[in-house]
Write a protein that holds these residues in place. Structure first.
Motif, short mmCIF file in Angstrom:
data_model
loop_
_atom_site.label_atom_id
_atom_site.label_comp_id
_atom_site.label_asym_id
_atom_site.label_seq_id
_atom_site.Cartn_x
_atom_site.Cartn_y
_atom_site.Cartn_z
N THR A 314 22.11 40.15 -29.16
CA THR A 314 23.14 41.08 -29.63
C THR A 314 23.72 40.65 -30.98
O THR A 314 23.94 41.47 -31.87
N GLU A 315 23.93 39.35 -31.14
CA GLU A 315 24.54 38.85 -32.37
C GLU A 315 23.64 39.09 -33.58
O GLU A 315 24.12 39.34 -34.69
N ILE A 316 22.32 39.04 -33.37
CA ILE A 316 21.39 39.27 -34.47
C ILE A 316 21.43 40.73 -34.91
O ILE A 316 21.42 41.04 -36.09
N TYR A 317 21.50 41.64 -33.92
CA TYR A 317 21.58 43.06 -34.26
C TYR A 317 22.92 43.37 -34.93
O TYR A 317 22.98 44.22 -35.83
N ALA A 318 23.96 42.68 -34.52
CA ALA A 318 25.26 42.85 -35.17
C ALA A 318 25.19 42.40 -36.62
O ALA A 318 25.74 43.05 -37.52
N ALA A 319 24.50 41.28 -36.86
CA ALA A 319 24.34 40.79 -38.24
C ALA A 319 23.52 41.77 -39.07
O ALA A 319 23.79 41.97 -40.26
N PHE A 320 22.53 42.40 -38.45
CA PHE A 320 21.71 43.40 -39.14
C PHE A 320 22.57 44.59 -39.56
O PHE A 320 22.47 45.10 -40.68
N MET A 347 28.98 41.24 -25.36
CA MET A 347 28.34 39.94 -25.27
C MET A 347 28.94 39.11 -24.14
O MET A 347 28.23 38.42 -23.40
N ALA A 348 30.27 39.19 -23.99
CA ALA A 348 30.94 38.45 -22.93
C ALA A 348 30.52 38.97 -21.56
O ALA A 348 30.51 38.22 -20.57
N PHE A 430 12.79 42.92 -37.94
CA PHE A 430 11.72 42.04 -38.42
C PHE A 430 11.87 41.71 -39.90
O PHE A 430 11.89 40.54 -40.31
N VAL A 431 11.98 42.73 -40.73
CA VAL A 431 12.08 42.51 -42.18
C VAL A 431 13.37 41.77 -42.50
O VAL A 431 13.39 40.86 -43.33
N TYR A 432 14.46 42.16 -41.84
CA TYR A 432 15.76 41.50 -42.07
C TYR A 432 15.65 40.01 -41.77
O TYR A 432 16.11 39.16 -42.53
N ARG A 433 15.03 39.67 -40.63
CA ARG A 433 14.90 38.27 -40.25
C ARG A 433 14.01 37.50 -41.22
O ARG A 433 14.30 36.35 -41.58
N LEU A 601 10.51 24.11 -28.80
CA LEU A 601 11.09 24.83 -29.94
C LEU A 601 10.85 26.33 -29.82
O LEU A 601 11.75 27.15 -30.03
N THR A 602 9.63 26.69 -29.47
CA THR A 602 9.26 28.10 -29.37
C THR A 602 10.05 28.80 -28.28
O THR A 602 10.48 29.95 -28.44
N GLU A 603 10.23 28.12 -27.15
CA GLU A 603 10.88 28.74 -26.01
C GLU A 603 12.41 28.64 -26.06
O GLU A 603 13.09 29.24 -25.22
N TYR A 604 12.94 27.90 -27.04
CA TYR A 604 14.39 27.79 -27.15
C TYR A 604 14.98 29.17 -27.48
O TYR A 604 14.54 29.84 -28.41
N GLU A 605 15.96 29.60 -26.72
CA GLU A 605 16.57 30.91 -26.92
C GLU A 605 17.60 30.84 -28.04
O GLU A 605 18.74 30.38 -27.83
N ALA A 606 17.20 31.28 -29.21
CA ALA A 606 18.12 31.32 -30.35
C ALA A 606 18.91 32.62 -30.27
O ALA A 606 18.36 33.70 -30.47
N LEU A 607 20.18 32.52 -29.95
CA LEU A 607 20.98 33.71 -29.71
C LEU A 607 21.79 34.16 -30.91
O LEU A 607 22.30 35.28 -30.93
N SER A 608 21.93 33.31 -31.90
CA SER A 608 22.71 33.66 -33.08
C SER A 608 21.84 33.56 -34.33
O SER A 608 20.74 32.99 -34.31
#
Length: 690
Positions: A314-320, A347-348, A430-433, A601-608
């Protein structure tokens, strides 16, 4: 008729579009006869019920509808399945109720009404309506409520007004609410009727909180307000938006116009007569319809694919959203997207963006990308000319390939096709990231993506995954697509790190493609025992879900395949056979157990956003150090054993750190920085050209 009038004026003024000025005229595609808008909406219907594990192709589905059989969208829509049990429907004149319909008999009667010119619900054969039902005029002051109506609509009154009856119909506990009519019938609880901006239906409109159907599909426009869609979604209902569900009509018009522009030029050159052109247009109707429906299919798929990780990201889409706002590309309030406070609350609660909101963001993502492409020289590059042919039926490519390449809207078509391909497959962020992680231009991202998708055969694998419809659970299918996407996303970033300027695209593809295929074929020879076992287990897991073995293996091995880029890169830079480089690369991985570190590293859930950037940096560093160590082993006079001996103390230290990492809390991203720091100690002073 209006299309014909418009096209006649266009021709009288010698406007360059000729009779392509307005679609759907006497020589254009008849949308009602094709049923194209309803068929496009039905792609949404099928997608929703596949997700609910409900087989509507072979089992009955209960439906309430808005519209009548004389209408294009409603009439065609109610003939797309013989398993529709239409419980009730209404238009501006009548209310139709069939409490316990026979699917087969009612289908035949709807078919008769559709063929009957200017039919109304009052033309429905009353003897075919189940007990307690009927057709009622909306002009009546009151309607007697049958026991069957009381049961099916949860009514208690013996008499009810037509307006009240419609409200109870909208609240019915059914599988599908299909809107094929005109008007806004559902608002959010927080909205007033005035905000719905449809005074004519104020008396029958209900709040989304009162809906009890599982799915809503909007063949007609504005059946629900956007906030109503969001409210319905948050309470567990499934709905996209009207512009997703009913886009096939507009899409069909786009195809018609682009085809006419092409063929009209051929007619002007006397290589085709007008009669021959019109005949050719008619012959292409089925393929044009299939091309349009494929777009509907992929748009809904893109939304569902986004939802695989949307709640956690959710935080990534908010940043987008914030990024689009800063660029002046988006007015959040205008599009009824949640504000920051609402996002934090969701998110909470463990909730993310819902389908109607993702549909909006999908649109903005595509618009932004298309604008970037049109502002560049990308459409002029020969490599991307192939995207033109995706817009036209095969028979046109065979007969008029040269003319297609000179199409008046060449740039716009290429931009549209590139945009749809990237966003529908790779997701709206995708492009934003990629920009956030690498800082490169959109053009370079598109080029890197084009290389990655080609060398890893994305289009072929993607089509195979789509062919699994009806054979595997949709969740499994989407998960496999997500795994393929992760490979392409990371490969795109890898290419952007290694090649600051990708030009031309086909040269880089040639550099990697054949070598990649060779490595994929011999991959099992070099994998270590643990990796082989994990790959086998993953492959067998997919196969147990009904996936063919080759496809299951291709997706299961996607995380390993990324490493093959490093092997190819080393082999290109040094004078060693690719098999020798592969052996050294996997030996280093085995000695240091780098596959475990890479997997964590690959499986780490990067949420922000910051977690994403940090994880990407660690992954890039790990790839780089793995390449450096591979090169060190290759250059060591005594080979791998001599290298290991000379680096014994560092290797021992690494394994101590690794043991500590394996017992460290999984939620800490900083632990990876320690590991990367130790790996850096292995690198020779001054680094490496790689």
């Amino acid at each position: 008729d209006f299309s014909d009038i418009a096209n006649q004026l266009s021709q009288e003024y010698h406007f360059w579009l000729d009779d392509a000025f307005a679609s759907g005229g006497k020589t254009g595609y008849d949308h009602k006869r094709m049923g194209i808008t309803a068929r496009g909406a039905w792609e949404s219907v099928k997608r929703h019920f596949r997700a609910l594990h409900q087989d509507i192709e072979n089992h009955d589905v209960t439906v309430i509808g808005i519209g009548d059989m004389a209408g294009d969208v409603f009439g065609n829509g109610m003939l797309l399945s013989k398993h529709i049990r239409l419980i009730a429907a209404f238009n501006h004149l009548h209310i139709f109720i069939d409490p316990h319909p026979n699917a087969a008999i009612s289908f035949e009667e709807r078919q008769r009404l559709f063929a009957l010119p200017h039919s109304a619900w009052s033309d429905y054969n009353p003897t075919l309506i189940s007990s307690g039902g009927g057709v009622f005029s909306r002009a009546e002051k009151s309607i007697a409520v049958s026991p069957e109506m009381k049961t099916i609509f949860n009514l208690s009154n013996d008499v009810i007004t037509p307006h009240e009856l419609i409200q109870f119909i909208l609240k019915a506990n059914v599988d599908l609410l299909y809107n094929g009519g005109i008007g806004t019938f559902v608002k959010a609880t927080t909205e007033t009727h005035q905000e719905a901006e449809d005074r004519h239906n104020d008396a029958i409109r209900i709040d989304a909180a009162a809906l009890r159907c599982k799915v809503i599909v909007e063949g007609g426009n504005l059946g629900l307000t956007q906030l109503a869609r969001v409210e319905f979604s948050l309470q567990g209902g499934r709905v996209y938006t009207d512009f997703i569900d009913n886009s096939a009509g507009v899409d069909c018009s786009d195809h018609e116009v682009n085809i006419k522009i092409l063929l009209n030029d051929v007619v002007r050159q006397a290589r085709l007569t007008q009669i021959e052109r019109d005949k050719l247009l008619a012959e292409m109707t089925p393929q044009v319809a299939q091309m349009v429906l494929k777009n509907n299919y992929r748009q809904t798929q893109a939304i569902e694919l986004t939802l695989v990780t949307a709640a956690k990201k959710t935080e990534i889409y908010a940043a987008f959203i914030q990024s689009l706002e800063k660029q002046g590309k988006l007015n959040r309030a205008l599009e009824f997207l949640p504000d920051d406070q609402t996002i934090q609350k969701r998110m909470a609660e463990g909730k993310g963006f819902v389908r109607p909101e993702i549909a909006i963001l999908l649109t903005y993502s595509k618009n932004f990308l298309k604008q970037q492409i049109l502002a560049s020289d990308l459409p002029e590059e020969d490599y991307f000319s192939a995207m033109l042919f995706r817009e036209f039926p095969d028979m046109l490519e065979k007969k008029f390939a040269h003319d297609i390449l000179r199409h008046h809207l060449r740039r716009e078509i290429i931009a549209t096709q590139l945009t749809n391909d990237m966003v529908d497959k790779m997701g709206l962020t995708f492009v934003y990231r990629m920009q956030d992680e690498t800082g490169v231009s959109v053009v370079q991202i598109i080029k890197a993506y084009s290389v990655a998708k080609q060398i890893f055969n994305q289009d072929f694998l993607w089509q195979q995954l789509e062919n699994l419809d009806g054979c595997v659970n949709m969740d499994v299918q989407l998960f496999m697509m997500w795994n393929l996407n992760r490979l392409i996303r990371r490969a795109t970033r890898w290419l952007l790190r290694q090649y600051k300027h990708i030009d031309p695209v086909d040269r880089l593809i040639k550099r990697f493609e054949q070598r990649m295929q060779k490595l994929i074929d011999i991959l099992p020879v070099f994998l270590m025992a643990g990796d082989k076992q994990r790959l086998q287990e993953a492959t067998e897991g997919f196969m147990q879900d009904g996936v063919p073995e080759k496809l299951a293996y291709a997706i299961a091995s996607s995380s390993v395949r990324l490493s093959l880029l490093d092997i190819i890169q080393v082999s290109l830079e040094v004078d060693f056979p690719i098999e020798t480089v592969s052996a050294a690369y996997f030996s280093v991985s085995d000695i240091l157990d780098l596959s475990w570190f890479r997997r964590q590293l690959t499986e780490y859930e990067a949420l922000s956003r910051w977690d994403l950037l940090a994880r990407a940096a660690y992954q890039d560093a790990l790839d780089r150090y793995h390449r450096i160590l591979t090169l060190e082993v290759l250059r060591s006079p005594g080979g791998q054993d001599a290298w290991a001996c000379s680096n014994r103390s560092l290797i021992e230290r690494w394994h101590e750190i690794l043991a500590a990492l394996k017992t460290a809390p999984t939620g800490e991203l900083t632990k990876f920085s320690v590991g990367i720091g130790v790996l850096a100690d292995f690198a020779p002073v001054g680094g490496c050209d790689l």
